[in-house]
Design a protein around this motif. Structure first.
Motif, PDB file in Angstrom:
ATOM      1  N   ARG A 121     -11.270   7.855   4.621  1.00  0.00           N
ATOM      2  CA  ARG A 121     -11.072   7.143   5.230  1.00  0.00           C
ATOM      3  C   ARG A 121      -9.085   7.263   4.538  1.00  0.00           C
ATOM      4  N   TYR A 122      -9.082   7.339   3.109  1.00  0.00           N
ATOM      5  CA  TYR A 122      -8.221   7.001   2.570  1.00  0.00           C
ATOM      6  C   TYR A 122      -8.637   7.205   0.924  1.00  0.00           C
ATOM      7  N   VAL A 123      -7.851   7.507   0.259  1.00  0.00           N
ATOM      8  CA  VAL A 123      -8.505   7.814  -1.392  1.00  0.00           C
ATOM      9  C   VAL A 123      -7.197   6.818  -2.656  1.00  0.00           C
ATOM     10  N   ILE A 124      -7.847   5.415  -3.112  1.00  0.00           N
ATOM     11  CA  ILE A 124      -7.030   5.327  -3.868  1.00  0.00           C
ATOM     12  C   ILE A 124      -7.143   5.845  -4.899  1.00  0.00           C
ATOM     13  N   SER A 125      -5.828   5.615  -5.700  1.00  0.00           N
ATOM     14  CA  SER A 125      -5.734   6.190  -7.185  1.00  0.00           C
ATOM     15  C   SER A 125      -6.170   5.310  -8.216  1.00  0.00           C
ATOM     16  N   ALA A 126      -5.017   3.856  -8.127  1.00  0.00           N
ATOM     17  CA  ALA A 126      -5.256   2.911  -8.700  1.00  0.00           C
ATOM     18  C   ALA A 126      -4.999   1.503  -7.656  1.00  0.00           C
ATOM     19  N   ILE A 127      -5.013   0.846  -8.528  1.00  0.00           N
ATOM     20  CA  ILE A 127      -4.881  -0.762  -7.787  1.00  0.00           C
ATOM     21  C   ILE A 127      -4.414  -1.468  -9.406  1.00  0.00           C
ATOM     22  N   LEU A 128      -2.793  -2.026  -8.732  1.00  0.00           N
ATOM     23  CA  LEU A 128      -2.459  -2.854  -9.484  1.00  0.00           C
ATOM     24  C   LEU A 128      -2.529  -4.479  -9.237  1.00  0.00           C
ATOM     25  N   GLU A 129      -3.475  -5.191  -9.354  1.00  0.00           N
ATOM     26  CA  GLU A 129      -3.357  -6.797  -9.636  1.00  0.00           C
ATOM     27  C   GLU A 129      -4.073  -7.085 -10.945  1.00  0.00           C
ATOM     28  N   ARG A 175       5.991 -10.071 -10.567  1.00  0.00           N
ATOM     29  CA  ARG A 175       5.319 -11.216  -9.314  1.00  0.00           C
ATOM     30  C   ARG A 175       4.356 -10.918 -10.049  1.00  0.00           C
ATOM     31  N   PRO A 176       3.132 -11.145 -10.948  1.00  0.00           N
ATOM     32  CA  PRO A 176       2.191 -10.089 -10.791  1.00  0.00           C
ATOM     33  C   PRO A 176       1.272 -11.497 -10.448  1.00  0.00           C
ATOM     34  N   ASP A 177       1.711 -12.639 -10.004  1.00  0.00           N
ATOM     35  CA  ASP A 177       1.035 -13.855  -9.865  1.00  0.00           C
ATOM     36  C   ASP A 177       0.451 -13.408  -8.062  1.00  0.00           C
ATOM     37  N   VAL A 178       1.556 -13.038  -7.287  1.00  0.00           N
ATOM     38  CA  VAL A 178       1.111 -12.912  -5.992  1.00  0.00           C
ATOM     39  C   VAL A 178       1.655 -11.435  -5.809  1.00  0.00           C
ATOM     40  N   THR A 179       1.702 -10.451  -6.554  1.00  0.00           N
ATOM     41  CA  THR A 179       1.581  -9.027  -6.300  1.00  0.00           C
ATOM     42  C   THR A 179       0.577  -8.201  -6.130  1.00  0.00           C
ATOM     43  N   ARG A 180      -0.224  -7.214  -5.572  1.00  0.00           N
ATOM     44  CA  ARG A 180      -0.876  -6.159  -5.681  1.00  0.00           C
ATOM     45  C   ARG A 180      -0.860  -5.384  -5.060  1.00  0.00           C
ATOM     46  N   VAL A 181      -0.812  -4.141  -6.252  1.00  0.00           N
ATOM     47  CA  VAL A 181      -0.015  -2.652  -5.195  1.00  0.00           C
ATOM     48  C   VAL A 181      -1.459  -1.330  -5.340  1.00  0.00           C
ATOM     49  N   ILE A 182      -2.105  -1.178  -3.803  1.00  0.00           N
ATOM     50  CA  ILE A 182      -2.398  -0.090  -3.991  1.00  0.00           C
ATOM     51  C   ILE A 182      -1.279   1.311  -3.943  1.00  0.00           C
ATOM     52  N   LEU A 183      -2.659   2.729  -4.702  1.00  0.00           N
ATOM     53  CA  LEU A 183      -1.844   3.716  -4.554  1.00  0.00           C
ATOM     54  C   LEU A 183      -2.912   4.803  -4.058  1.00  0.00           C
ATOM     55  N   PHE A 184      -2.659   5.587  -3.386  1.00  0.00           N
ATOM     56  CA  PHE A 184      -3.219   6.310  -2.375  1.00  0.00           C
ATOM     57  C   PHE A 184      -2.933   7.969  -3.018  1.00  0.00           C
ATOM     58  N   VAL A 192       1.366  -1.116  -0.207  1.00  0.00           N
ATOM     59  CA  VAL A 192      -0.131  -0.040   0.573  1.00  0.00           C
ATOM     60  C   VAL A 192       0.712   1.298   0.338  1.00  0.00           C
ATOM     61  N   ASN A 193       0.852   1.925  -1.075  1.00  0.00           N
ATOM     62  CA  ASN A 193       1.448   2.857  -1.235  1.00  0.00           C
ATOM     63  C   ASN A 193       0.624   4.399  -0.632  1.00  0.00           C
ATOM     64  N   ASP A 194       1.519   4.420   0.236  1.00  0.00           N
ATOM     65  CA  ASP A 194       0.690   5.924   1.610  1.00  0.00           C
ATOM     66  C   ASP A 194       1.295   7.543   0.967  1.00  0.00           C
ATOM     67  N   GLY A 195       1.042   7.368  -0.625  1.00  0.00           N
ATOM     68  CA  GLY A 195       1.623   8.930  -0.952  1.00  0.00           C
ATOM     69  C   GLY A 195       2.834   9.569  -0.959  1.00  0.00           C
ATOM     70  N   SER A 196       3.559   8.256  -0.939  1.00  0.00           N
ATOM     71  CA  SER A 196       5.684   8.163  -0.795  1.00  0.00           C
ATOM     72  C   SER A 196       4.963   9.298  -1.676  1.00  0.00           C
ATOM     73  N   ARG A 197       6.831  10.449  -1.677  1.00  0.00           N
ATOM     74  CA  ARG A 197       6.939  11.117  -2.479  1.00  0.00           C
ATOM     75  C   ARG A 197       8.423  11.190  -3.662  1.00  0.00           C
TER      76      ARG A 197
END
Length: 312
Positions: A301-309, A61-70, A42-47
């Motif tokens: 509580r948060y706003v998700i811009s994209a989910i990579l899965e 590793r798309p088979d086991v990796t998911r990325v949530i981008l705030f 979960v990328n918490d708005g990294s700069r």
């Protein structure tokens, strides 16, 4: 698609320098478990370049990796809540991205869950933090236990395992400010703790300043206990009683002995003490009122811009 047995959630905030080391250790550690797992970053708005590095890792590793981008920085606990809302595993493990808790110790938590525990906390062995963090953590652990009754030997360690039943109950909670380990302790039927390793940060620096830690502990105390307000109510009654007794004593002294000179500085000292207590109580009350204000606005509580899965 086979059922996911384990979800590992890792919040990421400006961890560009340490992500390569994290990738090199977390995947072999999880592969060695022999479980069907998913790894949720979960990328918490990294700069920095953290988001780009996470996207590149997803491609590998798309088979086991998911990325949530705030789309902004919402804090570590809200990042974990987003991971809880999107995870699929029957068991869920949270882990910091700084590698201070070795991912190779995840099997210790799962072994405890195999014994019937639905929530497994962790205790850091030979902490590598600065001395002031040791003292502050020890003091807050003691204060938290007295005020809330929640038993956590090491509240600062985020390497923890949660059963699906606990995660589902946490997902039903809508408060903006909370402390996930304490919330899980209240919902768990059979909690326990295990000892895990602790290492020096592999790269970068801690994102928690003294102020951030203080705010986190305010969330913990005010979110799980009304004892501070009750203590100040009793203190107010005690001060009122003592003030009344002092008035009776001074009035009797004046009638019997007559007026006296002096005592001004003693009066000022007493006045400043009472004003200080009043300001402290108003500040504490403000903490609770401020949290009520945040809740009634009902902002996300948060706003998700994209989910990579990977879509099967």
């Amino acid at each position: 698609m086979p059922e996911v047995q384990l979800s590992v959630i890792i919040p990421v905030y400006n961890e560009e320098a340490g992500l390569a080391a994290l990738f090199a250790r977390i995947y072999p550690a999880l592969d060695a478990l022999g479980l069907r797992y998913e790894l949720i970053f979960v990328n918490d708005g990294s700069r920095d370049r953290s988001a780009a590095l996470l996207a590149a890792q997803f491609e590998q590793r798309p088979d086991v990796t998911r990325v949530i981008l705030f789309n902004g920085n919402f804090g570590q606990h809200r990042a974990i809540l987003a991971g809880f809302a999107h995870c699929r595993g029957e068991r869920v493990v949270t882990l910091d991205a700084d590698l201070q808790n070795p991912p190779e110790d995840i099997h210790l938590l799962l072994a405890a869950m195999d014994q019937g525990h639905d929530y497994v906390g962790s205790i850091r062995r030979q902490r590598q933090d600065a001395a002031w963090r040791h003292w502050a953590s020890r003091a807050m652990n003691h204060l938290r236990h007295k005020l809330t009754g929640i038993v956590m030997t090491d509240q600062g360690c985020m390497l923890r395992a949660y059963g699906r039943n606990v995660v589902q109950l946490i997902n039903q909670c809508n408060e903006l400010n909370t402390f996930i380990p304490a919330l899980a302790y209240q919902f768990a039927q059979h909690p326990t703790e295990v000892v895990v390793g602790h290492e020096e940060r592999s790269a970068g620096e801690s994102k928690y300043s003294l102020y951030s830690l203080a705010r986190l502990n305010f969330d913990l105390i005010t979110g799980f206990s009304l004892v501070p307000l009750q203590l100040f109510s009793m203190l107010g009654m005690a001060v009122s009683l003592l003030s009344g007794l002092l008035f009776v004593l001074l009035a009797g002294r004046r009638l019997i002995l007559g007026p006296e000179e002096g005592g001004t500085f003693t009066l000022f000292a007493l006045l400043f003490l009472l004003i200080g207590l009043a300001l402290l109580g108003i500040g504490l009350l403000g903490e609770y009122v401020g949290r009520i204000y945040q809740e009634v606005r009902q902002r996300p509580r948060y706003v998700i811009s994209a989910i990579l899965e990977h879509q099967p």
